[in-house]
Scaffold this motif. Sequence first.
Motif, mmCIF file in Angstrom:
data_model
loop_
_atom_site.group_PDB
_atom_site.id
_atom_site.type_symbol
_atom_site.label_atom_id
_atom_site.label_comp_id
_atom_site.label_asym_id
_atom_site.label_seq_id
_atom_site.Cartn_x
_atom_site.Cartn_y
_atom_site.Cartn_z
ATOM 1 N N LEU A 122 0.704 -1.174 0.108
ATOM 2 C CA LEU A 122 -0.066 -0.135 0.071
ATOM 3 C C LEU A 122 0.963 1.312 0.155
ATOM 4 O O LEU A 122 0.712 2.052 -1.028
ATOM 5 C CB LEU A 122 -1.000 -0.037 1.269
ATOM 6 C CG LEU A 122 -2.309 -0.635 1.257
ATOM 7 C CD1 LEU A 122 -2.932 -0.622 2.423
ATOM 8 C CD2 LEU A 122 -3.089 0.070 0.108
ATOM 9 N N LEU A 123 1.899 1.425 1.053
ATOM 10 C CA LEU A 123 2.646 2.486 0.980
ATOM 11 C C LEU A 123 3.490 2.767 -0.136
ATOM 12 O O LEU A 123 3.554 3.960 -0.741
ATOM 13 C CB LEU A 123 3.623 2.280 2.396
ATOM 14 C CG LEU A 123 3.035 2.371 3.697
ATOM 15 C CD1 LEU A 123 3.895 2.359 4.813
ATOM 16 C CD2 LEU A 123 2.108 3.766 3.721
ATOM 17 N N ALA A 124 3.990 1.547 -0.807
ATOM 18 C CA ALA A 124 4.793 1.736 -1.848
ATOM 19 C C ALA A 124 4.177 2.446 -3.003
ATOM 20 O O ALA A 124 4.258 3.357 -3.858
ATOM 21 C CB ALA A 124 5.740 0.440 -2.315
ATOM 22 N N GLY A 129 7.586 7.380 -5.634
ATOM 23 C CA GLY A 129 8.687 7.967 -5.409
ATOM 24 C C GLY A 129 9.838 7.299 -4.385
ATOM 25 O O GLY A 129 9.966 6.034 -4.901
ATOM 26 N N TRP A 130 10.500 7.989 -3.807
ATOM 27 C CA TRP A 130 11.570 7.281 -2.916
ATOM 28 C C TRP A 130 11.255 6.316 -2.001
ATOM 29 O O TRP A 130 11.812 5.162 -1.668
ATOM 30 C CB TRP A 130 12.665 8.293 -2.135
ATOM 31 C CG TRP A 130 11.846 9.377 -1.269
ATOM 32 C CD1 TRP A 130 11.360 10.406 -1.381
ATOM 33 C CD2 TRP A 130 11.712 8.841 0.137
ATOM 34 N NE1 TRP A 130 10.600 10.714 -0.438
ATOM 35 C CE2 TRP A 130 11.170 10.171 0.803
ATOM 36 C CE3 TRP A 130 12.236 7.805 1.045
ATOM 37 C CZ2 TRP A 130 10.728 9.934 2.029
ATOM 38 C CZ3 TRP A 130 11.654 7.671 2.301
ATOM 39 C CH2 TRP A 130 11.277 8.833 2.954
ATOM 40 N N ILE A 131 10.091 6.460 -1.594
ATOM 41 C CA ILE A 131 9.569 5.285 -0.323
ATOM 42 C C ILE A 131 9.189 4.055 -1.284
ATOM 43 O O ILE A 131 9.530 3.049 -0.877
ATOM 44 C CB ILE A 131 8.082 5.873 -0.124
ATOM 45 C CG1 ILE A 131 8.078 7.055 1.072
ATOM 46 C CG2 ILE A 131 7.308 4.639 1.005
ATOM 47 C CD1 ILE A 131 6.782 7.678 1.427
ATOM 48 N N ASP A 132 8.621 4.261 -2.622
ATOM 49 C CA ASP A 132 8.371 2.974 -3.352
ATOM 50 C C ASP A 132 9.587 2.623 -3.940
ATOM 51 O O ASP A 132 9.959 1.250 -3.488
ATOM 52 C CB ASP A 132 7.573 3.387 -4.714
ATOM 53 C CG ASP A 132 7.465 2.281 -5.687
ATOM 54 O OD1 ASP A 132 7.212 1.192 -5.037
ATOM 55 O OD2 ASP A 132 7.631 2.277 -6.773
ATOM 56 N N THR A 133 10.842 3.380 -4.135
ATOM 57 C CA THR A 133 12.150 2.630 -4.100
ATOM 58 C C THR A 133 12.710 2.010 -3.095
ATOM 59 O O THR A 133 13.089 0.816 -3.325
ATOM 60 C CB THR A 133 12.968 4.069 -4.862
ATOM 61 O OG1 THR A 133 12.277 4.828 -5.374
ATOM 62 C CG2 THR A 133 14.266 3.236 -5.554
#
Lengths: 310, 322
Positions: A122-124, A129-133
């Motif tokens: 969910l968060l990614a 952006g960088w959270i996903d990365t």
Amino acid sequence: MTVQPEALKSSGQNSKMRSKKVDSPWRSAFRRLLKNKFAITAFIVLIFMFLFSFVGPYFSPYKDAKISVRDQYKPPSAEHWLGTDQLGRDVVLRLMEAGQISLLVGLAATGIIVLIGVTVGLLAGFYGGWIDTILMRFADIMYAIPTLPLLITFGAILSDLKFPPDQRIYLIMFVIGVISWMGLSRLVRSQILSLKEQEFMLATEALGLSDRRKIFSHLLPNVVPIIIVSGTLGVAGAILLESSLSFLGLGVIPPTPSWGQMLSSANNMIDFAKRPWLWIPPGVAILITVVSINVIGDGLRDALDPKMKR
Amino acid sequence: MTQYIIRRLIESIPTIIGASIIIFLVFTMAPGDFISAQFGMDSKMTQEKKEELRELYGLNKPLPERYAIWMGEIVKGNFGESYLYKKPVTDVINTFVWNSFILSATVLVLQWMAAALVGIVAAIKQYTLYDQLVTLFVFLAMSLPSFFLGLLLLKLFAVDYRIFPLGGMSSTGIPHEGWAYIKDVMWHMALPVITLTMLSIGGLTRYFRTSMLEVIRQDYVRTAYAKGLKDHVVIFKHALRNALLPLITLFALELPGLFSGAIITERIFNWPGIGKVTLDAIFQRDYPLVMGFTLFISVLTILGNILADVLYGVADPRVRHR
């Protein structure tokens, strides 16, 4: 949100249908599931395995605490349907008690898989952006490390730390969960990415909803079908992992029984060759449970995914 | 394409470093070390003597320093020395990995041939009794615990009927060369190969069936039938070729498995492969060996992923790599 193709068709084709209450997506999924004979049979078998493990002991004429060397290694008979083990305990009763642990470990480990996998996905997917990365890179890393050596090493570490057997099962659940969440997080992420492109998410943006509401009220309900299917199949995987680990003597350890732990008696050459009643029944129990869970999971996938409709 | 491959390789470096850090942390934070596993019961070993040994193996330095040393040596191709075998880890892996390779390569070939055949026929005869039996079999195969299947086969064919040997890779007292030796190894291989093939065939059959079903429904297949081509021509020349596309990815992802060994199956059949060696190494706390091997497999898995994407791009021109 998602429009049920079935509802569309019926309201368009037949005006009489309009007065009738239109099935909710969940209801129609349930209907599709009921039509799947494989899945229903598997569901009944699984319920039987639960009853066998949790209610069965009350019907057993034997008590677990009863250890008698006199009754050691009795082959199956009318008295002991599946014989007795090295401590003279009834194997049927042992099988029931082991089932409780195996099923609980499978369910709890899946709970952890779902918790981590869904949160990460969910968060990614939502923030990108960088959270996903960072999150997905971490998932890639965990994915690359082979599961079994890691799991066995954790088991060996637990043995070195000398945890008492009854607390150890909680750690086993935790460890299995921690090393198996990556697949689910990838699924959830990709689903979120495609949901984000849909119009209802644009509407939430226009309404100025908070991120929390977007995630919990609008995105999460749409990934629930994936979570249910993966979660169901995850229970099967967790039970298999636990049994492998316990078979090697590094998972659930005596006196706590589990099906895998009972099977570890096959490591003894004499028990293996001469006393098959000690290790074949728990193996069959694992097989029956895991087959039925897999069939149910597959049935749920077909039922919850309208595109797959036959 | 070359550019794409180079970019993917560079991108994979942080993943490999991340994997190495996690592997390093797991094994160094582990409480038991080789010294206590070997000499824990030995009352003659004093505490001082143990400390001395730990110093010798570099087990008492701070963590970041140990990681830097370990990683620095690995980049140079030195995975450290196995405590158990008193040989470099790379030598130990090289000695045993090929025993696993023979096993898994045979399984790979058998598994793909059988899964292709069963899966394609099931797709053509969708919803028939045959198809349903295949589905049932697939679920059974997917749900069998590896050790239970192995034990059952061992009990039936080695203990009760003595058709196959109880374990190992070759019989003692037989010359290790020539035809006799090959035949002997094949005889020992039979049960582990059957176990591993049965375990892995289920999922693959399913993929073949699904992939084939998707292709069969397409217009060009109907056209091929309509212009009067023979069934087998349509199936194998027109449909199968396209059905194989998604399976290429799967094949590439299976390649690391050729070297990873089958820990539990090798243990049950006492096969001297890398999986059994790893398991023994974990039991004996020979962590340099386990760390080296785990990292080796992680890197192979990452490379397998890249290979899967590249091959898919090569086979399917609709996929463009940028």
